[in-house]
Design an enzyme around this catalytic site. Sequence first.
Site, mmCIF file in Angstrom:
data_model
loop_
_atom_site.group_PDB
_atom_site.id
_atom_site.type_symbol
_atom_site.label_atom_id
_atom_site.label_comp_id
_atom_site.label_asym_id
_atom_site.label_seq_id
_atom_site.Cartn_x
_atom_site.Cartn_y
_atom_site.Cartn_z
ATOM 1 N N CYS A 74 -23.176 -15.343 18.307
ATOM 2 C CA CYS A 74 -22.775 -16.324 19.318
ATOM 3 C C CYS A 74 -23.593 -16.184 20.598
ATOM 4 O O CYS A 74 -23.811 -17.159 21.311
ATOM 5 C CB CYS A 74 -21.299 -16.161 19.663
ATOM 6 S SG CYS A 74 -20.190 -16.432 18.279
ATOM 7 N N HIS A 106 -16.049 -21.738 13.928
ATOM 8 C CA HIS A 106 -17.465 -22.113 13.912
ATOM 9 C C HIS A 106 -18.084 -21.560 12.623
ATOM 10 O O HIS A 106 -17.710 -20.461 12.178
ATOM 11 C CB HIS A 106 -18.224 -21.460 15.089
ATOM 12 C CG HIS A 106 -18.217 -22.234 16.369
ATOM 13 N ND1 HIS A 106 -18.187 -21.608 17.601
ATOM 14 C CD2 HIS A 106 -18.281 -23.566 16.624
ATOM 15 C CE1 HIS A 106 -18.214 -22.525 18.562
ATOM 16 N NE2 HIS A 106 -18.270 -23.721 17.998
ATOM 17 N N ASP A 116 -17.970 -19.577 29.114
ATOM 18 C CA ASP A 116 -18.416 -19.459 27.720
ATOM 19 C C ASP A 116 -19.924 -19.675 27.561
ATOM 20 O O ASP A 116 -20.435 -19.655 26.436
ATOM 21 C CB ASP A 116 -17.668 -20.473 26.837
ATOM 22 C CG ASP A 116 -16.296 -19.965 26.390
ATOM 23 O OD1 ASP A 116 -16.065 -18.739 26.427
ATOM 24 O OD2 ASP A 116 -15.458 -20.818 26.002
HETATM 25 N N1 ARG Z 1 -14.994 -19.349 23.563
HETATM 26 C C1 ARG Z 1 -16.056 -19.969 22.815
HETATM 27 C C2 ARG Z 1 -15.531 -21.208 22.116
HETATM 28 O O1 ARG Z 1 -14.421 -21.163 21.616
HETATM 29 C C3 ARG Z 1 -16.647 -19.021 21.844
HETATM 30 C C4 ARG Z 1 -17.870 -19.547 21.166
HETATM 31 C C5 ARG Z 1 -18.444 -18.602 20.165
HETATM 32 N N2 ARG Z 1 -19.718 -19.031 19.739
HETATM 33 C C6 ARG Z 1 -20.100 -19.137 18.458
HETATM 34 N N3 ARG Z 1 -21.343 -19.410 18.224
HETATM 35 N N4 ARG Z 1 -19.265 -19.015 17.489
HETATM 36 O O2 ARG Z 1 -16.155 -22.213 22.073
#
Ligand code: ARG
Length: 300
Positions: free
Chosen positions: A293, A199, A100
Amino acid sequence: MTATTLSRPGASASTASTPADAATDASGAPAAAARAARPRRYLMCRPTHFEVSYAINPWMDPAEPVDTGLAVAQWERLYRLFRELGHRVDLIDPLPGLPDMVYAANGATVVDGRVLGARFRNAERAAEGPAYLEWFRARGFATHDPAHVNEGEGDILLTGRYLLAGRGFRSVSAGHAEAQEFLGRPVIGLDLVDPRFYHLDTALSVLDGEEIMYYPGAFSAGSRRVLQQLFPDAVLVDEADAEAFGLNVVSDGLHVIHPEPATGVAARLRERGFRPIAMDLSELLKGGGSVKCCTLEIRE
Ligand code: ARG
């Protein structure tokens, strides 16, 4: 600060004249001629080690195959576009075992050259915090190693006046307080209530100064009232566009890079005088992230 008007890649500046170039549009919002792109500095991380090997948000399904080569190719296009638009993009080395890490927005929050490090809620991502913080420390930035959970710009978004800070799934109130103390900007805490929008940067985006757009259904009733009071002219986005990750965009004040499927968002932005640019980041969506992201803004 110098404001430079940038043109879309491949288009010459002289083709920018459209009916939308009037000083204001019907709603009174500034139209294209009044908007200006400001050159930005971003930090990104190539998805060399990207995969979906665990699930920490509802978008992730380890049973679904991921094409890492395609993820890299899609990411490369975003990286190239930022540079074509005149922005500076730094890169941090991707680390094996941290799939990630491509979601650079989560790595820190940078305001006035001060870097608030990230502290992740999930053990799978814990090592990313120190890796990003070290990148900044090695380059002479003032850094703060946080004591409480905050997932960087995933949950902390800067408007002209405020730090809008999400909580409910990842970042916590004590982390918001730490952000306010270290970054010296007033924090507005916002409660996220829908796990699809875990988020803040999946539920709300800052377009320019105090101009924002958001999906109201992602927020608690009280937080919706706070947003209405502070941002009465916000663009309200519907569920379909939010689900297409249409709020996970990067704006330079004129160009707004958005996930390709979010066509409704593109239309709304055009009405407001922005220039939406679509990007296909379908592989990175399998990890629960898109344009924003993948992009951490470095504000010097
Ligand atoms: N797989 C990551 C998580 O769940 C994705 C993060 C996405 N990033 C963001 N800025 N929304 O943490």
